[in-house]
Design an enzyme around this catalytic site. Structure first.
Site, PDB file in Angstrom:
ATOM      1  N   PHE A  19      12.900  12.417   6.857  1.00  0.00           N
ATOM      2  CA  PHE A  19      12.002  12.051   7.956  1.00  0.00           C
ATOM      3  C   PHE A  19      12.722  11.335   9.090  1.00  0.00           C
ATOM      4  CE2 PHE A  19      11.953   7.870   5.871  1.00  0.00           C
ATOM      5  CZ  PHE A  19      11.937   7.014   6.968  1.00  0.00           C
ATOM      6  N   CYS A  45      20.483   6.312   8.102  1.00  0.00           N
ATOM      7  CA  CYS A  45      21.390   6.322   6.941  1.00  0.00           C
ATOM      8  C   CYS A  45      22.698   5.616   7.274  1.00  0.00           C
ATOM      9  CB  CYS A  45      21.675   7.740   6.518  1.00  0.00           C
ATOM     10  SG  CYS A  45      22.474   8.679   7.813  1.00  0.00           S
ATOM     11  N   GLU A 103      18.774   0.595  -1.687  1.00  0.00           N
ATOM     12  CA  GLU A 103      18.625   0.963  -0.277  1.00  0.00           C
ATOM     13  C   GLU A 103      17.216   0.541   0.171  1.00  0.00           C
ATOM     14  OE1 GLU A 103      18.388   5.210   0.674  1.00  0.00           O
ATOM     15  OE2 GLU A 103      19.373   4.799   2.586  1.00  0.00           O
TER      16      GLU A 103
HETATM   17  P1  NAD Z   1      13.401  11.997   0.696  1.00  0.00           P
HETATM   18  O1  NAD Z   1      14.463  12.156  -0.330  1.00  0.00           O
HETATM   19  O2  NAD Z   1      12.098  11.413   0.277  1.00  0.00           O
HETATM   20  O3  NAD Z   1      13.024  13.433   1.339  1.00  0.00           O
HETATM   21  C1  NAD Z   1      14.031  14.306   1.816  1.00  0.00           C
HETATM   22  C2  NAD Z   1      13.523  15.745   1.685  1.00  0.00           C
HETATM   23  O4  NAD Z   1      13.324  16.034   0.294  1.00  0.00           O
HETATM   24  C3  NAD Z   1      12.192  15.978   2.389  1.00  0.00           C
HETATM   25  O5  NAD Z   1      12.230  17.229   3.026  1.00  0.00           O
HETATM   26  C4  NAD Z   1      11.187  15.969   1.238  1.00  0.00           C
HETATM   27  O6  NAD Z   1      10.073  16.801   1.471  1.00  0.00           O
HETATM   28  C5  NAD Z   1      12.000  16.494   0.066  1.00  0.00           C
HETATM   29  N1  NAD Z   1      11.544  15.955  -1.220  1.00  0.00           N
HETATM   30  C6  NAD Z   1      10.915  14.766  -1.445  1.00  0.00           C
HETATM   31  N2  NAD Z   1      10.662  14.616  -2.758  1.00  0.00           N
HETATM   32  C7  NAD Z   1      11.143  15.718  -3.381  1.00  0.00           C
HETATM   33  C8  NAD Z   1      11.190  16.135  -4.746  1.00  0.00           C
HETATM   34  N3  NAD Z   1      10.692  15.386  -5.723  1.00  0.00           N
HETATM   35  N4  NAD Z   1      11.772  17.313  -5.025  1.00  0.00           N
HETATM   36  C9  NAD Z   1      12.289  18.077  -4.051  1.00  0.00           C
HETATM   37  N5  NAD Z   1      12.275  17.731  -2.741  1.00  0.00           N
HETATM   38  C10 NAD Z   1      11.712  16.574  -2.405  1.00  0.00           C
HETATM   39  O7  NAD Z   1      14.047  11.186   1.909  1.00  0.00           O
HETATM   40  P2  NAD Z   1      13.315  10.584   3.178  1.00  0.00           P
HETATM   41  O8  NAD Z   1      12.530   9.398   2.772  1.00  0.00           O
HETATM   42  O9  NAD Z   1      12.648  11.649   3.953  1.00  0.00           O
HETATM   43  O10 NAD Z   1      14.581  10.127   4.047  1.00  0.00           O
HETATM   44  C11 NAD Z   1      15.229   8.900   3.884  1.00  0.00           C
HETATM   45  C12 NAD Z   1      16.422   9.028   2.983  1.00  0.00           C
HETATM   46  O11 NAD Z   1      17.338   9.973   3.498  1.00  0.00           O
HETATM   47  C13 NAD Z   1      17.207   7.728   2.848  1.00  0.00           C
HETATM   48  O12 NAD Z   1      17.609   7.570   1.513  1.00  0.00           O
HETATM   49  C14 NAD Z   1      18.413   7.963   3.749  1.00  0.00           C
HETATM   50  O13 NAD Z   1      19.557   7.205   3.432  1.00  0.00           O
HETATM   51  C15 NAD Z   1      18.647   9.403   3.531  1.00  0.00           C
HETATM   52  N6  NAD Z   1      19.438   9.969   4.618  1.00  0.00           N
HETATM   53  C16 NAD Z   1      20.741  10.211   4.368  1.00  0.00           C
HETATM   54  C17 NAD Z   1      21.541  10.732   5.377  1.00  0.00           C
HETATM   55  C18 NAD Z   1      22.989  11.006   5.137  1.00  0.00           C
HETATM   56  O14 NAD Z   1      23.604  11.559   6.008  1.00  0.00           O
HETATM   57  N7  NAD Z   1      23.559  10.663   4.002  1.00  0.00           N
HETATM   58  C19 NAD Z   1      20.987  10.996   6.635  1.00  0.00           C
HETATM   59  C20 NAD Z   1      19.641  10.740   6.846  1.00  0.00           C
HETATM   60  C21 NAD Z   1      18.870  10.218   5.820  1.00  0.00           C
END
Ligand code: NAD
Length: 497
Positions: A151, A283, A383
């Protein structure tokens, strides 16, 4: 009033699918549901993959020059109309407009880099590797690729991947976060305007069911995932088990090491920018300052005086920081302030109940500063992903580096010092993927690659740069000999020369 429904984008058109499931999309600054997004079912997933699969052969075979022209046009349209996209991002994510524009610009840099595919996709050629035998290689696309995004960067993170994947001749299915899905649809419409053939870029809205569909379908050749660490690990393992190449970028806990000789005004400015920009939902945000004594007291003073000047409010107004993405997330982030107090840390600034320039129902939490955080506390080990900045005091450079290296994540880190030798030692010794030296958020430019170490990246390939082209292509190596009557004969060994 029925909230509007964000559809899929399949075969070059909006598609509402056949699922009866949907999820709420909130305007975080207003604190209310403004839209809903469709959540794909099996039939919708099949339609999306079938469309991307059907579009692949023609796109793969289109000349580099024609592909490049379409990507140039997409870049021009994006550059001209990015204000519209920024408004969409602010209305669903909550970040302030200038920050939304910033993320689009960083994504646009990858679009610009992708235009260099004519160079990046060149193979190699060795004449006479053996007498009369030539060896050469080409890079070919993988096929249909899935991009699953979080998101916090609804435009930039998808753009880390899809411009390069498309430039390299793949077709892309983007599964955006269900929290802010409209940016993906806007970008799909822009691709159509730029002349991209239908089916080359698809948006599949959904949740775990859609992700699992992409991870297990044999027609999908590669997956680029960005999100939290537990889901990244799941995606990596499931996708790999189904024979796909997977890059899965996970969570982070980024430290800023401050040495006693650092410019503390620069450190305080940087800590504010990197800790509270985008409400800490980055992130690459700094979440822990590791202060090598005796700097901590002075630093805390300087940070607190700057925190007093920050304005919090609706991102459409001229504020420094917006709300958090949802009420649930805001409450989770705020709960760490209580945990910190219970664990014996010092709450220097508590962001709960701050005054805001916005609707009282918004998902607000002001900048929060916590000193003397015990490294055993969840506030340190987990985190938080919000505007909560921790300070850990250490006695030496060595203690600071040991602390950073003992963490589970390895996304980004920064050192602040005027000692070149210490900075050089740090870049050599620290076990983190992206390093800043007097730079708090060291996000690499598009022609380098983005990615962390340890639990911040599963897989061995980072996003964009040369590694992006490698990920989205497979190398093919040819060994050829054109018949020459003077050569031949039987030889059961390897050709020698
Ligand atoms: P999230 O893991 O909840 O969701 C990421 C994606 O996974 C979304 O499209 C979501 O629909 C999907 N998803 C959620 N639950 C799932 C499941 N059980 N099975 C399969 N898919 C699923 O992450 P978020 O809250 O949207 O984003 C924040 C996180 O992303 C933080 O941990 C942040 O550090 C990380 N992030 C990392 C980077 C990087 O470059 N390392 C960059 C941006 C964000």
């Amino acid at each position: 009033m029925t909230a509007s429904l964000v559809p899929h984008w399949i075969n070059g058109a909006h598609d509402h699918g056949t699922s009866d499931r949907s999820a709420p999309v909130f305007d975080p600054a207003l604190g209310k549901e403004t839209k809903r997004v469709v959540l794909a079912n099996a039939a919708d997933i099949e339609k999306a993959i079938a469309s991307a699969h059907a579009a692949y052969p023609a796109w793969r075979d289109l000349s580099l020059a024609r592909r490049q022209a379409i990507i140039f046009t997409f870049r021009e349209l994006l550059n001209r109309r990015k204000g519209e996209l920024a408004e969409i991002i602010t209305s669903e994510h909550g970040k302030v407009l200038s920050d939304a524009l910033g993320e689009i610009s960083r994504g646009q840099e990858v679009v610009e880099f992708a235009c260099a595919m004519t160079h990046m996709l060149k193979g190699s050629f060795s004449e006479n590797a053996s007498t009369g035998v030539d060896v050469y290689s080409t890079r070919q696309p993988v096929g249909v690729v899935g991009v699953i995004s979080p998101f916090n960067f609804p435009a930039m993170v998808p753009m880390w991947f899809f411009p390069i994947a498309i430039a390299a001749g793949n077709t892309v299915i983007l599964k955006p976060s269900e929290k802010d899905p409209t940016a993906a649809i806007w970008m799909a419409e822009l691709w159509k305007e730029a002349g991209l053939p239908d089916g080359v870029f698809t948006v599949l809205n959904g949740d775990k069911e859609s992700v699992d569909g992409l991870l297990t379908d044999p027609r999908v050749g590669a997956i680029s995932f960005v999100g939290s660490t537990p889901i990244a690990q799941y995606v990596y393992e499931t996708g790999s088990r189904h024979g796909k190449r997977v890059q899965a970028l996970g969570g982070a806990k980024n430290h800023m090491l401050v040495l006693p000789d650092a410019d503390l005004d620069l450190v305080a400015d940087s800590a504010i920018n990197a800790g509270f920009g985008s409400a800490g939902e980055r992130c690459m945000a700094i979440s822990v300052i590791v202060a090598v004594e005796p700097v901590a007291d002075t630093l805390v003073e300087k940070i607190v005086s700057r925190m007093k000047t920050l304005t919090i409010g609706d991102g459409r107004r001229s504020c420094d920081m917006g709300p958090l993405v949802t009420e649930v997330h805001r409450d989770k982030v705020a709960s760490y302030i209580d945990i910190a107090a219970q664990d014996g840390a010092t709450i220097v600034v508590d962001g709960r109940g701050i005054e805001v320039d916005g609707d009282p129902n918004g998902y607000w939490l002001g900048p929060t500063l916590i000193d003397n955080v015990p490294t055993t506390s969840k506030v340190y080990t987990e985190e938080i992903f919000g505007p909560v900045l921790s300070i850990v005091r250490v006695k030496s450079y060595d203690e600071g580096v040991e602390l950073i290296n003992s963490g589970a994540f390895g996304n980004g880190t920064a050192i602040f010092t005027n000692d070149g030798g210490a900075a050089r030692r740090f870049q050599n010794e620290v076990e983190v993927g992206m390093i800043g030296i007097n730079v708090p958020i060291p996000v690499p430019v598009a022609y380098y690659s983005f990615g962390g170490w340890k639990n911040s990246l599963f897989g061995d390939t980072k996003a964009h740069g040369a590694q992006g082209f490698n990920f989205f292509t497979r190398e093919k190596t040819m060994t050829s000999r054109w018949l020459d009557p003077s050569h031949g004969g039987i030889n059961l060994g390897f050709p020698q020369n």
